[in-house]
Design an enzyme around this catalytic site. Structure first.
Site, PDB file in Angstrom:
ATOM      1  N   GLU A 115       0.815  -1.226   0.000  1.00  0.00           N
ATOM      2  CA  GLU A 115       0.000   0.000   0.000  1.00  0.00           C
ATOM      3  C   GLU A 115       0.844   1.269   0.000  1.00  0.00           C
ATOM      4  O   GLU A 115       0.529   2.226   0.705  1.00  0.00           O
ATOM      5  CB  GLU A 115      -0.936  -0.009   1.226  1.00  0.00           C
ATOM      6  CG  GLU A 115      -1.897  -1.192   1.190  1.00  0.00           C
ATOM      7  CD  GLU A 115      -2.847  -1.213   2.358  1.00  0.00           C
ATOM      8  OE1 GLU A 115      -4.029  -1.507   2.143  1.00  0.00           O
ATOM      9  OE2 GLU A 115      -2.404  -0.927   3.481  1.00  0.00           O
TER      10      GLU A 115
HETATM   11  N1  IFG Z   1      -4.508  -3.881   4.569  1.00  0.00           N
HETATM   12  C1  IFG Z   1      -3.238  -3.380   5.114  1.00  0.00           C
HETATM   13  C2  IFG Z   1      -3.008  -3.614   6.597  1.00  0.00           C
HETATM   14  C3  IFG Z   1      -4.286  -3.536   7.432  1.00  0.00           C
HETATM   15  C4  IFG Z   1      -5.343  -4.437   6.807  1.00  0.00           C
HETATM   16  C5  IFG Z   1      -6.577  -4.531   7.707  1.00  0.00           C
HETATM   17  C6  IFG Z   1      -2.152  -5.395   4.212  1.00  0.00           C
HETATM   18  C7  IFG Z   1      -0.919  -6.024   3.638  1.00  0.00           C
HETATM   19  C8  IFG Z   1      -5.689  -3.920   5.431  1.00  0.00           C
HETATM   20  N2  IFG Z   1      -2.122  -4.050   4.398  1.00  0.00           N
HETATM   21  O1  IFG Z   1      -3.109  -6.083   4.520  1.00  0.00           O
HETATM   22  O2  IFG Z   1      -2.093  -2.629   7.078  1.00  0.00           O
HETATM   23  O3  IFG Z   1      -4.742  -2.209   7.548  1.00  0.00           O
HETATM   24  O4  IFG Z   1      -7.416  -5.591   7.322  1.00  0.00           O
END
Ligand code: IFG
Length: 509
Positions: A330
Site C-alpha cells: 500500500e
Molecule cells: N490492509 C493493510 C493492513 C491492514 C489491513 C486490515 C495489508 C498487507 C488492510 N495491508 O493487509 O495494514 O490495515 O485488514
C-alpha cells in the site's frame, strides 16, 4: 447505509439460526482418538491398546530431547498431579522421547502401546510436533490448571505425521494496537498447539513504532508512547530484552519469530519521530485513525537508506530466525519509480545482514527472485515472480475480518469470513502461475485496528486459525471431518480460558 446493511443481515440471519436449531442435536461428539487430532495427521493406525498414565509414569528423554520432555511434563503435571519425573532410563510405564528417524525435518513417529509411549523424530521440531499431537490424546480436563481426579488413558496405535508446507504462520499487528510480551507469549502458546511454526510480528506502521532501535531512539520514545495506536489506546513498545524473551519462548514451542518493519509506506509514526524522513522535512501529525496509503519514505534522500540500514541491521542482530519482513504494501504515496529505486537498494540490505527478505505482494515488482512474496490481495496486481510465496488471501486468512456482520470485532473490507470460508481453499492451487513447490506455506494475519486485549485476539483467531493450520499441515482437507474434530476442541479452550468464537457452523461438544 451500514444500518440498512445490518438490518438486512439481521433479518437474514434469524431464519438461518432457527433452521440450525430445528436440525436437532448434532452428531455424537467425536471420541478422542488418533484421528481426532487437529490438524489432521498424515497417517494413523489405531489399536485397542490403552496407555495408562499414573503416579509412577516417567518420561525418558534421549540426548537433545530434554527441552521437549520439559514441555510435555509442564503440560501434564498440573491436571494429573503426577510427578512425571524425567530420566534417561527407559523401561515400561514410560514416555520415551528421542531423536532418530524419520528424516524430514518436522516429521515424527508416535507409537502408543499398553507399556510405553514412544515419540521419535530427527529434529526437536519434529518432537515438539509430536508432543502437540500427544497432548490432544488426553481428555480436555488435561488443560485444567488444578488436579483432576480421574483416569488418564491415551488411546493406542501408530501415528506417522509430517507437514504438507514448511511455513505455517500467524501474524500479529502490534503497531495499530500494542500487545504486551505476556499477551504475545500466550498467543504463541495457543498457536503452537496446532503446529503453527512462525509468528510474524508487524512492528511498525502509521499509528505506532513498537520495537526499540538504539540508533533511532525517538522511534519508540515518540512512536511507542502512551496515546499512540488506533483511537490512541494502543501505546507501548518492545525493548530488545522483551523481543529476545519472546523469541526464546517461541523457540521452545517450535515457533520462529518473523519481524516486520513496513517500508516505504505505512511510515507516519517514524516520520513524526524523525521529520528528516519526509521529503519536505516537515513532521506529519500523529495518526490514530485507520486510513492507509498516505505516508511514504523519501526515495531521493540518503538519510532514508541510512535509516533503513540501521533498522534492518539492529533487527537482524536480535532475530534468531532466518526471515526479515520489510513490508512494501500500500505504498500509494510512493511514485512507482521511487518504489523500485527504494526496493532495489533496501532488499539487498536484508541479505547483507544475513536474513531472507519477505515482502507483501507489491514487492514482487522489484523482481528480486530471492525475496519471498506474501500474497494477500487479489485486487492488487501480482507481477510474475520466480521466487517462493507465503499465501495470505485476505478473504480467507485475515483474522481481523468479521465472522459475519452481526458478530462484533474486526473489519469487513475483504468480506466476512466464517470458519468454513477460512477452510475452503487449497494453498496448492490458489495462484494460477504458482505451482505447489513454490508455495512456502500459509499465514493468517491478525491486524489490530479493532483489537483492545488478549480476549479480542482469541475471539478473532480461534477457531479460524485452526482452519489455516490444517491447510498448512495436513495432506488433504475434509470439511466435515474438520468441523467435527474442531467441535471436540471447544472444551479444551474453555478450560484454558480462551475466549473463542463458538461458530454456529461447528457442532461444539
Ligand atoms: N490492509 C493493510 C493492513 C491492514 C489491513 C486490515 C495489508 C498487507 C488492510 N495491508 O493487509 O495494514 O490495515 O485488514
Amino acid at each position: 447505509m451500514r444500518v440498512t446493511h445490518l438490518a438486512v443481515a439481521a433479518f437474514l440471519a434469524l431464519p438461518l439460526a432457527a433452521t440450525a436449531a430445528d436440525a436437532g442435536p448434532g452428531p455424537e461428539p467425536l471420541p478422542i482418538s488418533l484421528t481426532s487430532v487437529l490438524p489432521a495427521v498424515a497417517s494413523a493406525t489405531p489399536t485397542s491398546a490403552r496407555f495408562r498414565l499414573n503416579e509412577a509414569t516417567t518420561i525418558a528423554a534421549g540426548a537433545g530431547a530434554l527441552p521437549v520432555a520439559d514441555l510435555l511434563a509442564a503440560a501434564w503435571r498440573p491436571a494429573t498431579g503426577f510427578p512425571l519425573p524425567i530420566s534417561t532410563t527407559t523401561d515400561t510405564n514410560t514416555i520415551r522421547i528421542g531423536l532418530g528417524e524419520p528424516v524430514d525435518s518436522e516429521a515424527y513417529r508416535l507409537e502408543i502401546t499398553e507399556e510405553v509411549i514412544d515419540l521419535r523424530a530427527s529434529t526437536t521440531a519434529g518432537l515438539v510436533n509430536g508432543v502437540q499431537t500427544l497432548r490432544q490424546l488426553l481428555p480436555p480436563e488435561i488443560e485444567s490448571s488444578t488436579v483432576q481426579n480421574r483416569q488418564w488413558t491415551v488411546p493406542g496405535g501408530l501415528i506417522e505425521d509430517r507437514p504438507r508446507f514448511a511455513y505455517r504462520g500467524a501474524m500479529l499487528d502490534l503497531a495499530r494496537h500494542f500487545h504486551t510480551p505476556d499477551e504475545v507469549k500466550r498467543y504463541i502458546d495457543q498457536i503452537s498447539r496446532f503446529k503453527i511454526n512462525h509468528l510474524h510480528l508487524h512492528l511498525s506502521d502509521d499509528q505506532g513504532w513498537r520495537i526499540r532501535i538504539d540508533g533511532w531512539p525517538r522511534l519508540t520514545e515518540v512512536g511507542g508512547a502512551e496515546g499512540t495506536g488506533v483511537r490512541g489506546i494502543g501505546g507501548g513498545y518492545l525493548t530488545e530484552a522483551d523481543y529476545r524473551d519472546i523469541t526464546a519462548f517461541a523457540a521452545e514451542r517450535n515457533v520462529t519469530i518473523v519481524p516486520e518493519i513496513d517500508m516505504p509506506g505505512h511510515v507516519n509514526a517514524a516520520q513524526v519521530a524523525y521529520p528528516e524522513l519526509t521529503c519536505d522535512g516537515v513532521a506529519p501529525r500523529p495518526r490514530i485513525d485507520i486510513r492507509v496509503g498516505y505516508s511514504s519514505l523519501c526515495a531521493g534522500k540518503e538519510v532514508t537508506y541510512r535509516f533503513a540500514e540501521d533498522v534492518i541491521r539492529e533487527l537482524a542482530a536480535m532475530t534468531p530466525g532466518p526471515y526479515l519482513h520489510i513490508g512494501g504494501d500500500e505504498a500509494h504515496s510512493t511514485p512507482h519509480a521511487d518504489y523500485l529505486t527504494f526496493q532495489k537498494r533496501v532488499l539487498p540490505l536484508v541479505r547483507k545482514y544475513g536474513k531472507i527478505p519477505i515482502g507483501w505482494q507489491e514487492i514482487a515488482a522489484a523482481g528480486e527472485p530471492g525475496t519471498v512474496v506474501q500474497y494477500w490481495n487479489r485486487e492488487v496486481d501480482l507481477p510474475e515472480h520466480a521466487g517462493r510465496f507465503i499465501l495470505s488471501p485476505a478473504d480467507k486468512t485475515y483474522l481481523d475480518m468479521q465472522y459475519d456482520l452481526l458478530t462484533p470485532g474486526g473489519l469487513h473490507w475483504a468480506g466476512t469470513t466464517e470458519v468454513d470460508d477460512a477452510y475452503s481453499w487449497d494453498p496448492g492451487r490458489l495462484l494460477p502461475h504458482v505451482p505447489e513447490e513454490r508455495v512456502l506455506g500459509v499465514e493468517a494475519p491478525l491486524w489490530s485496528e479493532t483489537l483492545r486485549d488478549l480476549g479480542d485476539i482469541e475471539f478473532l483467531a480461534f477457531p479460524r486459525l485452526v482452519a489455516i493450520a490444517e491447510l498448512g499441515w495436513s495432506p488433504r482437507s475434509d470439511w466435515d471431518s474438520f468441523r467435527r474434530r474442531l467441535g471436540t476442541y471447544g472444551p479444551r479452550w474453555t478450560r484454558q480460558g480462551v475466549r473463542y468464537y463458538s461458530s454456529p457452523r461447528i457442532p461444539w461438544s
